[in-house]
Design a protein around this motif. Structure first.
Motif, short mmCIF file in Angstrom:
data_model
loop_
_atom_site.label_atom_id
_atom_site.label_comp_id
_atom_site.label_asym_id
_atom_site.label_seq_id
_atom_site.Cartn_x
_atom_site.Cartn_y
_atom_site.Cartn_z
N GLU A 112 -23.28 95.56 16.25
CA GLU A 112 -22.96 96.07 17.58
C GLU A 112 -22.57 97.55 17.46
N PRO A 113 -22.92 98.36 18.44
CA PRO A 113 -22.64 99.81 18.36
C PRO A 113 -21.17 100.09 18.04
N VAL A 114 -20.94 100.97 17.07
CA VAL A 114 -19.60 101.25 16.60
C VAL A 114 -19.38 102.76 16.57
N ASP A 115 -18.16 103.18 16.91
CA ASP A 115 -17.78 104.58 16.87
C ASP A 115 -16.73 104.74 15.78
N LYS A 116 -17.03 105.53 14.76
CA LYS A 116 -16.13 105.68 13.62
C LYS A 116 -15.21 106.88 13.86
N LEU A 117 -13.94 106.58 14.11
CA LEU A 117 -13.00 107.60 14.53
C LEU A 117 -11.67 107.45 13.81
N ALA A 118 -11.31 108.42 13.01
CA ALA A 118 -9.98 108.50 12.38
C ALA A 118 -9.61 107.23 11.63
N GLY A 119 -10.57 106.70 10.89
CA GLY A 119 -10.30 105.50 10.10
C GLY A 119 -10.47 104.21 10.86
N LEU A 120 -10.83 104.28 12.14
CA LEU A 120 -11.07 103.09 12.94
C LEU A 120 -12.58 102.93 13.18
N GLU A 121 -13.02 101.69 13.22
CA GLU A 121 -14.39 101.39 13.62
C GLU A 121 -14.31 100.74 15.00
N VAL A 122 -14.49 101.54 16.02
CA VAL A 122 -14.27 101.11 17.39
C VAL A 122 -15.57 100.61 18.00
N LEU A 123 -15.49 99.45 18.66
CA LEU A 123 -16.60 98.94 19.44
C LEU A 123 -16.33 99.33 20.89
N PRO A 124 -16.88 100.44 21.36
CA PRO A 124 -16.48 100.98 22.65
C PRO A 124 -16.72 100.02 23.81
N THR A 125 -17.79 99.25 23.75
CA THR A 125 -18.09 98.36 24.88
C THR A 125 -17.12 97.18 24.95
N LEU A 126 -16.49 96.82 23.82
CA LEU A 126 -15.56 95.70 23.80
C LEU A 126 -14.11 96.15 23.79
N ARG A 127 -13.86 97.46 23.62
CA ARG A 127 -12.51 98.00 23.54
C ARG A 127 -11.69 97.28 22.46
#
Length: 849
Positions: free
Chosen positions: A78-93
């Motif tokens: 699933e699309p992931v945004d890699k930010l400051a050590g976090l792997e965020v799934l923006p669509t699922l918050r």
């Protein structure tokens, strides 16, 4: 030409891909492999929970989670945004890690009679945190879903579940769900009504990426996926900003009432008890807690997002707010923690904060630097005092004044825990450079708050470990379980000893620190006490297992026989359970005694020599006595880790876990691991199960690093595998593992420990494996890529396998099955079926035929 190329490719594939000219083409055609069925069945079996169970506040019910088997790779894709050590799934918050740890559902068992009901959640649910109501009659849980996690409430008696409409949770930084004392509402972090999707980064940048030095020492362990641009910062803010809200959920008798007609400020539909109530303004909320009297809440939020650092080091602030979320006071600011690699120094600002049980004071720790102290020197010279003082602080209601200093410590304060009546506060502190830990308590009502010492010990040993204090739920928190008279606390310990492990339950007298043994696990099982149910210490929940019987929760009474079984988890892998297990000691030539365990095939006969795989992970010790202590249990049920090498037993291997001890400093690391491995191999040969001409080595993370070093500095092993390791210590210059000196303070040690710099000495085939989204500090995938390039450039036998979307440990079905398919193929080719060498170097000197 095209036909000839295809013929070359077919020939290469038939020969195992040995033609260098087509290796790149062949790699492009790779698909996921599957190991033999017996191994695949073990790896894909349902998981069994092994941690501390979630028991209701009244001790009447227990949550029995349903752990999924391996998740599909599509989940990680699933699309992931890699930010400051976090792997965020923006669509699922939410984060990818939260999704990986989600359970498939749960049941609730009544402890009195064992009656179970299953939570009637949506099919295919991916369930996050599960939290009991104050009365223990309901549970709140988060179900990850597009737009933000859904909030559900489950009836503990029937399993009936309902979704709270109009609520979407943002769990990226904090997933806590907290019931109000009257159980009519839940406080949680929601997606703000004004939230918009994070904007896509433009392909044309506004300018270069620039980082400017701080002009002072800012040692950091290497971290991946730090923020690098203004666009990164904007996306981080957008995806982590949450609105703290109070969500009315009502009581059973409220469900027929008309909801309040008042509109919700967040734009959400009203719940069964009225409209959602926002608490303050949206922000990047890391943690929060309601005061026990619910008149206030404490909140910690991120205040800035500097590039180059993981989010947990960001600047922040700790605030006191009213019940409506309005800011009352700032407890203190947390500056950027730009010195986190120095283990002897705590971060600045309020930390470890907690409410007093009456809610009338907030207590916290606050480090104060010693002017002129040299932090780095204190790490190297442990005879020096730590370069600062840690303070225990108290901020009293109405919270607008200055915090008062209650006590100080020459060690770092690590944990504080109250008794339920608020009369005693138990504290734990320690000093990593000396590897010391202490417990002590004070009575805040005694004025001067005299210190009462309980424990002072080295953290290197396990035989004298007192255990962990057992906790019971109180209003918006936990408190120490004490005896009815408040004079003693209850401790649950691991119980390691020279002959195995005997977990225990002790009563510790607070006046003297003396302990009385209330319960001890029998010698033929492993049954630790996990949750206490009564102040007299006579009723508690255990997890009972043997090396043949899977762990299940039990109700137990001290002095009595094992009570009712509360769960019914079946043996997930009979083929592995049938294996034979033996633990033994061995001695190095320098007289250091170490421990080992070997797992053998079920049909193994004494005297039969098997191909043997050493699975290694070194331990660091200051003393030989600490290194010699046993840390294994003969009664532990086989692990269900996705990286459990014991699956090799089903393929005719012996799998051995030897202690690879590094005694002293890393200046002798190479010699220490060599001594340990040589002595372990000699003992394995002496015991008759190991074929010394067919021995391989493997490891993960720091174990991978050590496996590569053993290949570089010994000739004991025919082949090796190494996953998610670090091989060039110049790429981790500001400390690693237990090494507390920087590269420039211990240059020769860093260089000597780097197998990358000794790759020319590696003669045995090495299979390198790395997860492409490895966010573990220090094990960036470039480590394996450069190690592969070095070995391949010198013509060594080497392969590199990298798994998309996986972090430091693979969890997807396709990745895990492929991992073991390739490891088995590698060891089968280069260890099990390897032609015998003319001579094998003997660990004890000379040659072995």
């Amino acid at each position: 030409m095209r036909v000839r190329s295809l013929l070359l490719l077919a020939a290469a594939l038939a020969l195992g891909g040995v033609l260098p000219a087509v290796r790149a083409i062949a790699a492009a055609a790779e698909t996921y492999r599957t190991p033999p069925k017996v191994v695949a069945d073990i790896l894909t079996a349902p998981r069994i929970p092994r941690g501390i169970p979630n028991v209701s506040p009244d001790g009447a019910r227990i949550v029995l989670p349903e752990l999924p088997s391996l998740i599909p790779i599509a989940t990680l894709a699933e699309p992931v945004d890699k930010l400051a050590g976090l792997e965020v799934l923006p669509t699922l918050r939410c984060t990818r890690d939260q999704l990986k740890r989600a359970i498939a559902g749960f049941s609730v068992a009544r402890i009195a009679d064992g009656r179970k009901v299953r939570a009637q959640l949506a099919q295919g649910a991916r369930v996050g945190p599960v939290t009991w109501s104050t009365r223990g009659d309901r549970l709140a849980c988060a179900l990850y879903a597009p737009g933000g996690a859904e909030l559900w409430v489950v009836d503990a008696a029937t399993g009936a579940a309902r979704r709270i409409e109009g609520v979407r949770l943002n769990t990226v930084l904090n997933a806590d769900l907290e019931w109000t004392l009257d159980d009519r509402a839940i406080v949680c972090a929601a997606v703000p009504a004004s939230a918009a999707g994070a904007a896509e980064a433009g392909r044309v940048p506004a300018g270069p990426q620039v980082r400017i030095g701080a002009g002072k020492a800012t040692p950091q362990r290497t971290a991946r996926d730090v923020l690098r641009s203004a666009d990164d910062q904007q996306r981080f803010v957008a995806t982590t900003t949450a609105q703290l809200v109070r969500v009315p959920v009502g009581l059973d008798g409220d469900r027929g009432r008309d909801p309040s007609s008042a509109g919700a400020a967040t734009g959400a539909s009203p719940g069964p008890g009225g409209a959602l109530v926002p608490l303050g303004e949206p922000g990047m909320i890391e943690s929060w807690s309601l005061a026990p009297d619910e008149r206030h809440l404490a909140l910690q939020r991120i205040s800035a997002t500097p590039p180059g650092f993981p989010f947990y080091l960001f600047p922040g602030t700790v605030e006191i707010r009213g019940a409506d979320g309005a800011r009352i006071a700032t407890v203190g600011d947390l500056p950027l923690n730009d010195r986190s690699a120095i283990s002897s120094v705590a971060p600045l600002g309020p930390r470890g904060w907690t409410w007093a049980p009456d809610g009338r004071a907030l207590w916290f720790f606050s480090w104060q630097d010693t002017p002129g102290a040299d932090f780095f020197q204190a790490v190297k010279d442990t005879s020096l005092p730590q370069p600062g003082t840690d303070r225990l602080m108290r901020l009293d209601a109405p919270f607008t004044g200055a915090a008062a200093e209650v006590a100080t410590s020459d060690f770092q304060l690590e944990r504080m825990t109250w008794t339920a009546d608020g009369k005693k506060l138990l504290l734990a502190d320690g000093y990593q450079p000396r590897r010391r830990a202490r417990w002590w308590w004070l009575a805040p009502g005694e004025g001067a708050a005299a210190r009462h010492p309980l424990v002072s010990r080295s953290v290197e040993g396990v035989y004298d470990d007192p255990g962990r204090p057992l906790m019971k739920p109180i209003a918006h928190g936990e408190a120490l379980w004490t005896t009815s008279d408040g004079r003693a606390v209850w401790l649950a310990g691991e119980g390691f000893r020279p002959d195995g492990q005997r977990p225990f339950l002790d009563r510790m007298d607070l006046a003297t620190g003396k302990t009385t043994r209330i319960y001890e696990s029998a010698g033929d099982v492993l049954e630790p006490a996990l949750v206490l149910l009564a102040a007299d210490g006579k009723r508690f929940v255990t997890s009972r297992q043997t090396n043949k019987v899977p762990p299940n929760y039990h109700l137990r009474e001290a002095g009595g026989k094992p009570g009712r079984r509360l769960s019914d988890y079946a043996d997930p892998a009979p083929a592995l359970t049938a294996s034979q297990r033996t633990q033994f000691k061995f001695m190095r030539p320098d007289s250091v005694w170490l421990n080992a365990e070997v797992v053998l095939p079920a049909d193994w006969k004494p005297g039969t020599r098997l191909p043997t795989i050493f699975w290694v992970y070194p331990g660091d010790y200051r003393s030989a006595a600490a290194a010699s202590q046993n840390r294994r249990s003969p009664n532990r049920f086989p692990s269900q880790s996705t990286l459990n090498p014991e699956v090799l037993v089903t393929r005719g291997y012996a799998v051995m876990y030897p202690d690879i001890a590094v005694v002293g400093t890393n200046d002798r690391y190479v010699e220490e691991i060599r001594l340990s491995a040589e002595a372990a191999l000699d003992e394995a040969v002496r015991r008759g199960f190991c074929d010394p001409q067919r021995v391989g080595v493997g490891g993960h993370s720091y174990g991978a690093f050590s496996a590569a070093n053993l290949l570089a500095h010994t000739t004991l092993f025919r082949a090796g595998t190494a996953s998610d390791g670090a091989y060039n210590r110049t790429l981790t210059p500001f400390t690693f593992q237990a090494e507390e000196r920087t590269l420039w303070e211990a240059r020769d040690t860093y260089l000597g420990m780097s197998p990358f710099l000794h790759a020319d000495r590696i003669q045995s085939p090495l299979l390198l494996i790395h997860d492409l989204d490895d966010t573990n500090v220090g094990t960036n995938p470039i480590q394996s890529e450069r190690m592969y390039e070095a070995l391949n450039g010198m013509g060594k036998t080497v392969a590199l396998v990298q798994y998309p979307f996986e972090d430091h440990v693979p969890v997807a079905r396709e990745s895990v099955l492929d991992y073991w398919a390739r490891v088995i193929e590698w060891f089968d080719r280069y260890v099990k079926s390897a032609p015998a060498p003319a001579q094998v170097s003997s660990p004890m000197g000379g040659d072995r035929p």
